[in-house]
Design a protein around this motif. Structure first.
Motif, mmCIF file in Angstrom:
data_model
loop_
_atom_site.group_PDB
_atom_site.id
_atom_site.type_symbol
_atom_site.label_atom_id
_atom_site.label_comp_id
_atom_site.label_asym_id
_atom_site.label_seq_id
_atom_site.Cartn_x
_atom_site.Cartn_y
_atom_site.Cartn_z
ATOM 1 N N ALA A 48 0.943 -1.020 -0.030
ATOM 2 C CA ALA A 48 0.147 -0.184 0.257
ATOM 3 C C ALA A 48 1.211 1.191 0.068
ATOM 4 O O ALA A 48 0.831 2.179 -0.863
ATOM 5 N N LEU A 49 2.277 1.378 0.436
ATOM 6 C CA LEU A 49 3.042 2.495 0.982
ATOM 7 C C LEU A 49 3.163 2.826 -0.821
ATOM 8 O O LEU A 49 3.630 3.562 -1.436
ATOM 9 N N ALA A 50 3.377 1.296 -1.490
ATOM 10 C CA ALA A 50 4.742 1.608 -2.262
ATOM 11 C C ALA A 50 3.481 1.926 -3.576
ATOM 12 O O ALA A 50 3.877 2.958 -4.351
ATOM 13 N N ARG A 51 2.104 2.060 -3.986
ATOM 14 C CA ARG A 51 1.699 2.165 -4.336
ATOM 15 C C ARG A 51 1.387 3.592 -4.079
ATOM 16 O O ARG A 51 1.193 4.753 -5.300
ATOM 17 N N THR A 52 0.880 4.145 -2.971
ATOM 18 C CA THR A 52 0.384 5.552 -2.893
ATOM 19 C C THR A 52 1.520 5.930 -2.653
ATOM 20 O O THR A 52 0.939 7.766 -3.502
ATOM 21 N N THR A 53 3.153 5.575 -2.452
ATOM 22 C CA THR A 53 3.698 7.072 -3.040
ATOM 23 C C THR A 53 3.504 6.890 -4.459
ATOM 24 O O THR A 53 3.790 8.006 -5.227
ATOM 25 N N SER A 54 3.856 5.447 -5.216
ATOM 26 C CA SER A 54 4.457 5.721 -6.875
ATOM 27 C C SER A 54 2.992 7.226 -7.436
ATOM 28 O O SER A 54 3.138 7.793 -8.314
ATOM 29 N N SER A 55 1.896 6.782 -7.194
ATOM 30 C CA SER A 55 1.063 7.914 -7.736
ATOM 31 C C SER A 55 0.856 8.428 -7.466
ATOM 32 O O SER A 55 0.568 9.995 -7.679
ATOM 33 N N TYR A 63 -2.268 6.691 -12.814
ATOM 34 C CA TYR A 63 -0.857 6.884 -11.874
ATOM 35 C C TYR A 63 -1.691 6.204 -10.955
ATOM 36 O O TYR A 63 -1.265 5.171 -9.950
ATOM 37 N N TYR A 64 -3.253 6.427 -10.579
ATOM 38 C CA TYR A 64 -4.004 5.450 -9.620
ATOM 39 C C TYR A 64 -3.768 3.904 -9.910
ATOM 40 O O TYR A 64 -4.076 3.166 -9.026
ATOM 41 N N ALA A 65 -4.515 4.173 -10.937
ATOM 42 C CA ALA A 65 -4.946 2.491 -11.529
ATOM 43 C C ALA A 65 -4.048 1.652 -11.627
ATOM 44 O O ALA A 65 -3.564 0.784 -11.714
ATOM 45 N N HIS A 66 -2.368 2.121 -12.431
ATOM 46 C CA HIS A 66 -1.651 1.657 -13.116
ATOM 47 C C HIS A 66 0.076 2.152 -12.001
ATOM 48 O O HIS A 66 0.636 2.890 -13.055
#
Length: 283
Positions: A238-245, A269-272
């Motif tokens: 969750a941290l990795a996905r949130t930070t990237s987005s 960038y949210y979806a992928h």
């Protein structure tokens, strides 16, 4: 997943629910927004128009949802900036009603109070409300480093002291904490970090610092992390996905030259999420 999001709303720009709802929807979640204000624009402009909704009006909206038999479907209650004590009471009442209807539901509180540069910019009663009544009822809180210190009466200045402050916050009630901006003297230059701590461990991620002030970015961060973590239970992912987005959202906004978040333009960038930043376990 169904999310009851009780936050402010603006017609122009993206803060509060106007920042949080669309990214969650782009992830495939059903979001039921309840507005606490409906302004023309965020207050950072120094001037705005529109109503601050009365606490009883906000409560009536939630009661209407309850009368549809829908509160038992709510998986998460999400709240952000709380403009007054009465709104805080309404949010706490909503959390209690949701959890009675669905004991598996969780509550995410973004305890908006201020930041290190501006200091505390809310009414003096709000930090007390958050510390004494709201945070103890939350399952997840998403403060920045300044707010974390304000809540716990500590001074987090490095990773060790920030982790200690998180432990103090978790002792207040919430099982999980996302610190949305960690600054420490031994971090790599021109970076900003986020820290997630749950019963399963603690994880840190660093990104290049983008030189801009972005109203609403904290609202997007709290929403995305809540959506990912509640869906999977995997805080590191969750941290990795949130930070990237969020980083790509801020990069896109900075490159556009616009003041307001380029929320819609960044939707892919949210979806992928590109997953371009490494998450490190620190405990």
């Amino acid at each position: 997943m169904k999310i009851l999001s009780i936050q402010s709303s603006v017609a122009y720009g993206h803060v509060g629910n106007s920042a949080a709802v669309f990214p969650l929807q782009r992830l495939g979640h059903e979001v039921w927004p309840v507005y606490t204000v409906h302004f023309s624009n965020h207050t950072g402009y120094g001037a705005w128009r529109g109503p601050l909704l009365a606490a009883e009006d906000v409560r009536d909206v939630i009661t209407g949802i309850e009368e549809r038999g829908a509160l038992e479907q709510v998986d998460v209650v999400l709240s952000g900036y709380q403009g007054g004590e009465e709104i805080g009471d309404v949010i706490l009442d909503a959390v209690a009603r949701v959890k009675r209807a669905n004991p598996a539901a969780t509550y995410t509180c973004d305890p908006v109070m201020g930041n290190a540069k501006s200091g505390c910019f809310v009414h003096p009663a709000i930090p007390v409300l958050l510390r004494e009544r709201v945070v103890p009822q939350a399952d997840l809180i998403t403060p920045n480093q300044f707010e974390l210190g304000f809540l716990t009466g500590t001074e987090p200045t490095d990773l060790e002291s920030t982790l200690a402050s998180v432990d103090a916050a978790r002792a207040m009630g919430p099982s999980s904490v996302l610190v949305t901006s960690v600054e420490r003297p031994d971090a790599e230059e021109d970076t900003l970090e986020m820290l997630a701590v749950t019963p399963d461990g603690a994880w840190l991620v660093a990104t290049p610092r983008i030189p801009m002030k972005a109203n609403g970015s904290g609202d997007v961060t709290a929403a995305l992390f809540t959506g990912h973590y509640r869906s999977t239970g995997d805080a590191a992912d969750a941290l990795a996905r949130t930070t990237s987005s969020v980083w790509d959202l801020l990069r896109t906004t900075h490159e556009s030259g616009e003041r307001e978040l380029q929320l819609v333009q960044s939707q892919e960038y949210y979806a992928h999420p590109r997953m371009q930043f490494e998450v490190t376990r620190v405990r």
